[in-house]
Design an enzyme around this catalytic site. Structure first.
Site, PDB file in Angstrom:
ATOM      1  N   CYS A   2      72.851   1.606  22.944  1.00 37.20           N
ATOM      2  CA  CYS A   2      74.204   1.141  23.253  1.00 37.20           C
ATOM      3  C   CYS A   2      74.718   0.198  22.176  1.00 37.20           C
ATOM      4  O   CYS A   2      73.946  -0.523  21.551  1.00 37.20           O
ATOM      5  CB  CYS A   2      74.204   0.410  24.582  1.00 37.20           C
ATOM      6  N   ARG A  27      75.840   5.056  15.687  1.00 39.68           N
ATOM      7  CA  ARG A  27      74.615   5.042  16.475  1.00 39.68           C
ATOM      8  C   ARG A  27      74.654   6.070  17.593  1.00 39.68           C
ATOM      9  O   ARG A  27      73.631   6.319  18.242  1.00 39.68           O
ATOM     10  CB  ARG A  27      74.426   3.652  17.102  1.00 39.68           C
ATOM     11  N   TRP A  76      74.956   4.632  25.523  1.00 37.11           N
ATOM     12  CA  TRP A  76      74.060   5.790  25.328  1.00 37.11           C
ATOM     13  C   TRP A  76      73.312   5.861  26.650  1.00 37.11           C
ATOM     14  O   TRP A  76      72.510   4.985  26.970  1.00 37.11           O
ATOM     15  CB  TRP A  76      73.151   5.485  24.137  1.00 37.11           C
ATOM     16  N   ASN A 102      72.476  -3.761  27.120  1.00 41.05           N
ATOM     17  CA  ASN A 102      71.727  -2.769  26.355  1.00 41.05           C
ATOM     18  C   ASN A 102      70.262  -2.975  26.714  1.00 41.05           C
ATOM     19  O   ASN A 102      69.781  -4.105  26.665  1.00 41.05           O
ATOM     20  CB  ASN A 102      71.962  -3.019  24.852  1.00 41.05           C
ATOM     21  N   GLY A 103      69.576  -1.915  27.113  1.00 42.46           N
ATOM     22  CA  GLY A 103      68.156  -2.065  27.473  1.00 42.46           C
ATOM     23  C   GLY A 103      67.883  -1.458  28.841  1.00 42.46           C
ATOM     24  O   GLY A 103      68.683  -0.683  29.366  1.00 42.46           O
ATOM     25  N   GLU A 486      53.079  18.859  11.914  1.00 36.11           N
ATOM     26  CA  GLU A 486      54.250  17.988  11.859  1.00 36.11           C
ATOM     27  C   GLU A 486      54.365  17.291  10.495  1.00 36.11           C
ATOM     28  O   GLU A 486      55.459  17.174   9.926  1.00 36.11           O
ATOM     29  CB  GLU A 486      54.175  16.960  13.000  1.00 36.11           C
ATOM     30  N   LYS A 490      57.528  17.558   7.843  1.00 32.55           N
ATOM     31  CA  LYS A 490      58.290  16.403   7.333  1.00 32.55           C
ATOM     32  C   LYS A 490      58.475  16.514   5.831  1.00 32.55           C
ATOM     33  O   LYS A 490      59.559  16.298   5.309  1.00 32.55           O
ATOM     34  CB  LYS A 490      57.589  15.069   7.652  1.00 32.55           C
ATOM     35  N   GLU A 493      60.851  19.590   4.768  1.00 35.89           N
ATOM     36  CA  GLU A 493      62.280  19.572   5.079  1.00 35.89           C
ATOM     37  C   GLU A 493      63.061  18.547   4.266  1.00 35.89           C
ATOM     38  O   GLU A 493      64.238  18.758   3.993  1.00 35.89           O
ATOM     39  CB  GLU A 493      62.533  19.399   6.586  1.00 35.89           C
ATOM     40  N   HIS A 509      39.090  31.248   5.195  1.00 42.16           N
ATOM     41  CA  HIS A 509      39.434  32.634   5.532  1.00 42.16           C
ATOM     42  C   HIS A 509      40.646  33.109   4.734  1.00 42.16           C
ATOM     43  O   HIS A 509      41.299  34.080   5.124  1.00 42.16           O
ATOM     44  CB  HIS A 509      39.693  32.757   7.042  1.00 42.16           C
ATOM     45  N   LYS A 608      71.222  18.512  12.577  1.00 39.96           N
ATOM     46  CA  LYS A 608      70.477  17.694  13.546  1.00 39.96           C
ATOM     47  C   LYS A 608      70.318  18.409  14.877  1.00 39.96           C
ATOM     48  O   LYS A 608      69.284  18.339  15.512  1.00 39.96           O
ATOM     49  CB  LYS A 608      71.198  16.349  13.740  1.00 39.96           C
TER      50      LYS A 608
HETATM   51  C1  F6R Z   1      62.482  18.451  12.273  1.00 45.36           C
HETATM   52  C2  F6R Z   1      63.420  18.549  13.364  1.00 45.36           C
HETATM   53  C3  F6R Z   1      63.616  19.859  14.026  1.00 45.36           C
HETATM   54  C4  F6R Z   1      63.842  19.672  15.534  1.00 45.36           C
HETATM   55  C5  F6R Z   1      64.187  21.010  16.187  1.00 45.36           C
HETATM   56  C6  F6R Z   1      64.349  20.879  17.679  1.00 45.36           C
HETATM   57  O1  F6R Z   1      62.384  17.152  11.782  1.00 45.36           O
HETATM   58  O2  F6R Z   1      64.039  17.587  13.731  1.00 45.36           O
HETATM   59  O3  F6R Z   1      62.547  20.706  13.787  1.00 45.36           O
HETATM   60  O4  F6R Z   1      62.679  19.150  16.096  1.00 45.36           O
HETATM   61  O5  F6R Z   1      65.376  21.500  15.640  1.00 45.36           O
HETATM   62  O6  F6R Z   1      65.357  19.996  18.004  1.00 45.36           O
HETATM   63  P1  F6R Z   1      65.451  19.347  19.424  1.00 45.36           P
HETATM   64  O7  F6R Z   1      64.267  18.473  19.613  1.00 45.36           O
HETATM   65  O8  F6R Z   1      66.744  18.578  19.411  1.00 45.36           O
HETATM   66  O9  F6R Z   1      65.455  20.461  20.425  1.00 45.36           O
END
Ligand code: F6R
Length: 613
Positions: A2, A27, A76, A102-103, A486, A490, A493, A509, A608
């Site tokens: 928030c 935010r 939020w 907020n919290g 993971e 990172k 990407e 293998h 995103k």
């Molecule tokens: C990688 C990343 C993506 C998301 C994927 C799913 O850093 O952010 O691989 O994890 O697009 O997104 P959500 O979690 O929003 O369903």
């Protein structure tokens, strides 16, 4: 998270707090509202609206040029969906006090029941409304405003920053903070309150950053700082030299780095209110399921995409280990077009930061069509996936702005672990001692991650040595394999480098043929049970001239002789190690991408929230 703003001075109050909120828009939020002292402070008027600030502004023309102390909030959603009644500020029942928050107030249900028993009527589903009624009650018992707030706060457990304006003292804003950020901006014959520095930058660069346990009384001419207990407190005045863009990122050069550093808090917030003083797990979100219904799920199906899928890979191991049921993890886009073996005996866990990912939502619907029960782990309250689930366990990561997910990943694992432990407590397969030991170890994770971040300098030196390399492999076994996936994602990407993860046993293998001098192989070796096996893999890579970066517990030295680089992480239970071991690799990916001049927060070709198939 928030946004909070407050203003007291000669400028038009509402206009100023709205302008300040605009500076916090980055935010993310889903509703907004303001409260202002009008008619010389006789009234407190609140205007709020679901949606963006522009919606709220459309309703503010009567207030735009008026003076009067004002507070503003962008919400939020956490407790209760993103509706107008749930938007802040919240009124006391006599309409003379307005509060923004907020919290999370952990004991709000108990307090709400107590107040309802005394006749208080609630108009929202929020935890915040409880606090404003509590303050009103203390005031009516004869306390002055300041003491009424202190007494009410003494009843509250949880995390908060609050700002309050009242018709009882219209020339004063009160604010307090325990965990969520809050600052005071000091102007010439005017003062400001905000959850973050960018809100005040056009008005002042003189800022006091409040600490946990601070309480402030702010008038046009003065700021009086005390502790919650009422003792005088002193905080340094800070002159902000950042430009507005840097300030939005809390002084970090990128949102990704800011979010990496927010992880200890995000994990703590995800645990908050879900662990009892007796170290058991409480998830009221699952109250809709009876004990018999939970026991009747003989299969678990996890669906998710990308990073969320990787969190599911970690959870699979923990769930199978703890609950002795088969757990299938599927990439949502594969699941939806497959012929899934799910039915009424299946619990489908849907994992998503945004709650809007098209494939994940479609997979949810497919599982539902087959009769599965849907429990989701989501970060955005009121999102499509949340709305279509039978129950939602929210991660409390706060808005994640960087496209590359960091704090959402660790909180997804924590939430999935909490869910598994909830089932385990209900089923009683393990002894209470065994389960509370897990819970205790979960609560140690924020400190462990903090300690990794404390060693960031070593990762920076490592990044300098590796920044010119172009091929990276990530290996691990068990939980370490899940985290390898993971860590590789990172790097690829945000740095656009070739980074691939393998189950370490698979190396010989096929992929071992690719190892040659110059290739970096990150070897996660955090599980003592599998350490010797990983050591063999490390030696295989070293023998072929690959550069080995070993990620090991801090008490482990056996890889030192064979590895070129060693990253040590705090010792945590192997089941929870992905939450900790991923962190230096998030940092490394970030630092390599930065050294390569990549667009970190918005990498090429990526979005995103992936709302298309
Ligand atoms: C990688 C990343 C993506 C998301 C994927 C799913 O850093 O952010 O691989 O994890 O697009 O997104 P959500 O979690 O929003 O369903």
């Amino acid at each position: 998270m928030c946004g909070i703003t407050g203003y007291i001075g000669n400028r038009p109050g509402v206009r100023t707090v709205i302008d300040m909120l605009r500076r916090l828009e980055y935010r993310g939020y889903d509703s907004a509202g303001v409260a202002v002292a009008t008619h010389g402070g006789k009234n407190i008027e609140i205007v709020k609206a679901a949606g963006k600030l522009s919606v709220l502004e459309g309703e503010l023309s009567d207030y735009w040029d008026k003076q009067g102390a004002a507070i503003g909030h962008t919400r939020w959603a956490t407790h209760g969906g993103p509706t107008t009644p749930n938007a802040h500020p919240h009124y006391s029942s006599d309409g003379r006090i307005a509060l923004i928050h907020n919290g999370i107030i952990e004991n709000f249900q108990q307090l709400r029941a107590e107040l309802q028993g005394e006749g208080y009527v609630f108009t929202s589903e929020t935890d915040t409304e409880t606090l404003v009624h509590l303050i009103e009650r203390e005031y009516k018992r004869g306390e002055v405003m300041e003491q009424a707030i202190r007494d009410a706060l003494a009843r509250v457990t949880g995390a908060y920053s609050i700002v309050l304006v009242s018709a009882h003292e219209p020339d004063v804003l009160y604010a307090a903070k325990t965990a969520s950020p809050l600052i005071v901006g000091l102007g010439e014959n005017e003062n400001f309150l905000a959850s973050d520095i960018p809100a005040v930058l056009p008005y002042t660069r003189q800022v006091v950053v409040l600490e946990d346990g601070d309480f402030v009384r702010v008038t046009q001419a003065s700021v009086t700082l005390t502790t919650l207990a009422g003792e005088r407190a002193h905080r340094e005045l800070f002159t902000v030299t950042w430009d507005e863009q840097t300030a939005e990122k809390g002084g970090f050069p990128h949102f990704m780095l800011k979010e990496i550093y927010e992880q200890p808090r995000a994990i703590a917030d995800t645990l908050r209110g879900r662990i009892t003083p007796e170290e058991t797990v409480v998830l009221p979100e699952l109250d809709g399921f009876t004990r018999e219904q939970l026991a009747a799920f003989t299969r678990v199906q996890i669906v998710a995409c990308g990073t969320a899928y990787h969190a599911g890979m970690v959870a699979k191991r923990f769930w199978e280990h703890l609950l002795r049921r088969p757990v299938e993890v599927s990439v949502a886009s594969e699941f939806r077009y497959g012929d899934p073996l799910v039915g009424t005996d299946t619990l489908c866990l849907v994992v998503s930061q945004s709650g809007e990912t098209a494939d994940t939502l479609a997979a949810l619907r497919e599982a539902r069509r087959h009769g599965a029960a849907i429990v989701s782990v989501v970060n955005v309250v009121g999102s499509s996936i949340a709305r279509e689930s039978d129950a939602v366990v929210y991660t409390q990561a706060g808005p994640e702005i960087s496209v590359a997910s960091t704090k959402a990943y660790v909180t997804q694992i924590v939430a999935l672990n909490l869910l598994a432990l909830h089932f385990a407590f209900v089923e009683g397969r393990q002894s209470a001692d065994e389960l509370t030991a897990y819970v205790r170890d979960l609560t140690a994770l924020p400190d462990a991650v903090e300690s990794v971040l404390g060693g960031a300098l070593l990762v920076e030196e490592l990044a300098e040595r590796l920044a010119s390399r172009t091929v990276f492999f990530y290996l691990g076994r068990g939980y370490d394999y899940a985290v390898s996936l993971e860590a590789a994602l990172k790097l690829k990407e945000i740095s656009y480098l070739h980074a691939e993860a393998y189950a370490a046993g698979e190396m010989k293998h096929g992929p071992l043929a690719l190892v040659e001098p110059g290739v970096v192989v990150v070897c996660f070796s955090t599980e003592p049970r599998l350490f010797d096996k990983m050591l063999s893999n490390i030696k295989e890579v070293a023998a072929r001239g690959g550069t080995v970066l070993a990620v090991v517990p801090e008490n482990e030295t056996r890889a030192d002789a064979s590895a070129d680089e060693v990253l040590r992480i705090p010792v945590v239970r192997p089941e929870f190690s992905p939450v900790v071991s991923v962190v230096p690799l998030q940092l490394l990916a970030y630092l390599i991408a930065r050294a390569r001049g990549c667009e970190i927060d918005q990498p090429r070709n990526l979005a995103k929230s992936v709302t298309v198939e």
